[in-house]
Structures are given as C-alpha cells and as structure tokens.
Design a protein around this motif. Structure first.
Motif, mmCIF file in Angstrom:
data_model
loop_
_atom_site.group_PDB
_atom_site.id
_atom_site.type_symbol
_atom_site.label_atom_id
_atom_site.label_comp_id
_atom_site.label_asym_id
_atom_site.label_seq_id
_atom_site.Cartn_x
_atom_site.Cartn_y
_atom_site.Cartn_z
ATOM 1 N N MET A 1 -1.979 -13.960 -1.401
ATOM 2 C CA MET A 1 -1.692 -12.660 -0.817
ATOM 3 C C MET A 1 -2.970 -11.873 -0.568
ATOM 4 N N ASP A 2 -3.985 -12.061 -1.374
ATOM 5 C CA ASP A 2 -5.188 -11.242 -1.282
ATOM 6 C C ASP A 2 -5.894 -11.356 0.064
ATOM 7 N N THR B 1 -5.989 -8.334 2.724
ATOM 8 C CA THR B 1 -7.285 -7.776 3.126
ATOM 9 C C THR B 1 -7.460 -7.842 4.631
ATOM 10 N N THR B 2 -7.134 -8.982 5.214
ATOM 11 C CA THR B 2 -7.268 -9.150 6.663
ATOM 12 C C THR B 2 -6.385 -8.161 7.408
ATOM 13 N N LEU B 3 -5.133 -8.052 6.998
ATOM 14 C CA LEU B 3 -4.210 -7.122 7.654
ATOM 15 C C LEU B 3 -4.620 -5.674 7.453
ATOM 16 N N ARG C 1 -2.753 0.992 0.832
ATOM 17 C CA ARG C 1 -2.117 0.445 -0.364
ATOM 18 C C ARG C 1 -1.020 -0.528 0.047
ATOM 19 N N ALA C 2 -0.719 -1.464 -0.818
ATOM 20 C CA ALA C 2 0.326 -2.445 -0.536
ATOM 21 C C ALA C 2 1.690 -1.778 -0.396
ATOM 22 N N ASP C 3 1.904 -0.646 -1.086
ATOM 23 C CA ASP C 3 3.205 0.023 -1.056
ATOM 24 C C ASP C 3 3.240 1.241 -0.127
ATOM 25 N N GLU C 4 2.217 1.408 0.682
ATOM 26 C CA GLU C 4 2.159 2.545 1.594
ATOM 27 C C GLU C 4 3.072 2.295 2.800
ATOM 28 N N ASP D 1 8.290 -2.484 5.833
ATOM 29 C CA ASP D 1 7.805 -1.118 6.046
ATOM 30 C C ASP D 1 6.429 -0.937 5.433
ATOM 31 N N THR D 2 6.120 -1.776 4.476
ATOM 32 C CA THR D 2 4.828 -1.652 3.798
ATOM 33 C C THR D 2 3.980 -2.876 4.095
ATOM 34 N N LEU D 3 2.715 -2.738 3.843
ATOM 35 C CA LEU D 3 1.793 -3.848 4.019
ATOM 36 C C LEU D 3 2.145 -4.991 3.074
ATOM 37 N N GLY D 4 2.560 -4.655 1.873
ATOM 38 C CA GLY D 4 2.972 -5.671 0.908
ATOM 39 C C GLY D 4 4.156 -6.478 1.401
ATOM 40 N N GLU D 5 5.130 -5.808 2.013
ATOM 41 C CA GLU D 5 6.304 -6.504 2.547
ATOM 42 C C GLU D 5 5.926 -7.396 3.727
ATOM 43 N N LEU D 6 4.998 -6.929 4.554
ATOM 44 C CA LEU D 6 4.543 -7.738 5.678
ATOM 45 C C LEU D 6 3.813 -8.982 5.184
ATOM 46 N N VAL D 7 2.989 -8.831 4.167
ATOM 47 C CA VAL D 7 2.287 -9.981 3.587
ATOM 48 C C VAL D 7 3.295 -10.980 3.024
ATOM 49 N N GLU D 8 4.322 -10.496 2.340
ATOM 50 C CA GLU D 8 5.359 -11.382 1.804
ATOM 51 C C GLU D 8 6.075 -12.135 2.925
#
Length: 81
Positions: free
Chosen positions: A1-2, A6-8, A25-28, A67-74
């Motif tokens: 994920m890192d 980072t790239t995104l 932030r991942a949850d932003e 909706d968040t960067l973390g969700e997109l990475v997942e």
C-alpha cells in the motif's frame, strides 16, 4: 500500500489540487468533501488505469466506491491481486 499511496498522494496533490507540497491523509475525504470534482475524478481514474494497469469502471467513480485515498489504494490493490 505504501508505494501506491505515495504515488497517488503525490499525483493528486501536484496535478489535481495544484498544491505539490500538500500531504494527504489516507482517511481524508476526496469526493464527498469537494476536494476532487467530477472532472478531476475522470482524470484520476485515467491516471490510475495507466499507472497501475487496473480498470476502474465509470460506475465506480463515486464516493460510494471510494471517497478516501486509502479506499482508492485498497481498490487498486484488490484489482492487482
């Protein structure tokens, strides 16, 4: 994920938000907060498809899917698996 995160994060900050020094932030919230609008969302989807060799369906371009960067990475990681 890192690496994906980072790239995104760097791409979104520099090319979509035009704030290259901004840290996300991942949850932003990106979509529901209005940080990314529908035009930017299409650009982001094209970037994701080209950079990570995954397919994002048009119906997935909404806050319900990610909706968040973390969700997109997942989502990207799941498609790569």
């Amino acid at each position: 994920m890192d690496d994906t995160f980072t790239t995104l994060s760097r791409h979104i900050a520099a090319h979509i938000l035009k704030q290259p020094n901004r840290s996300l932030r991942a949850d932003e919230a990106l979509i529901s907060s209005g940080l990314i609008d529908s035009f930017n969302l299409v650009d982001l989807a094209l970037y994701v498809e080209d950079s990570f060799n995954v397919r994002i369906d048009d119906s997935e371009l909404n806050a319900d899917t990610f909706d968040t960067l973390g969700e997109l990475v997942e989502l990207i990681d799941a498609r790569r698996a």
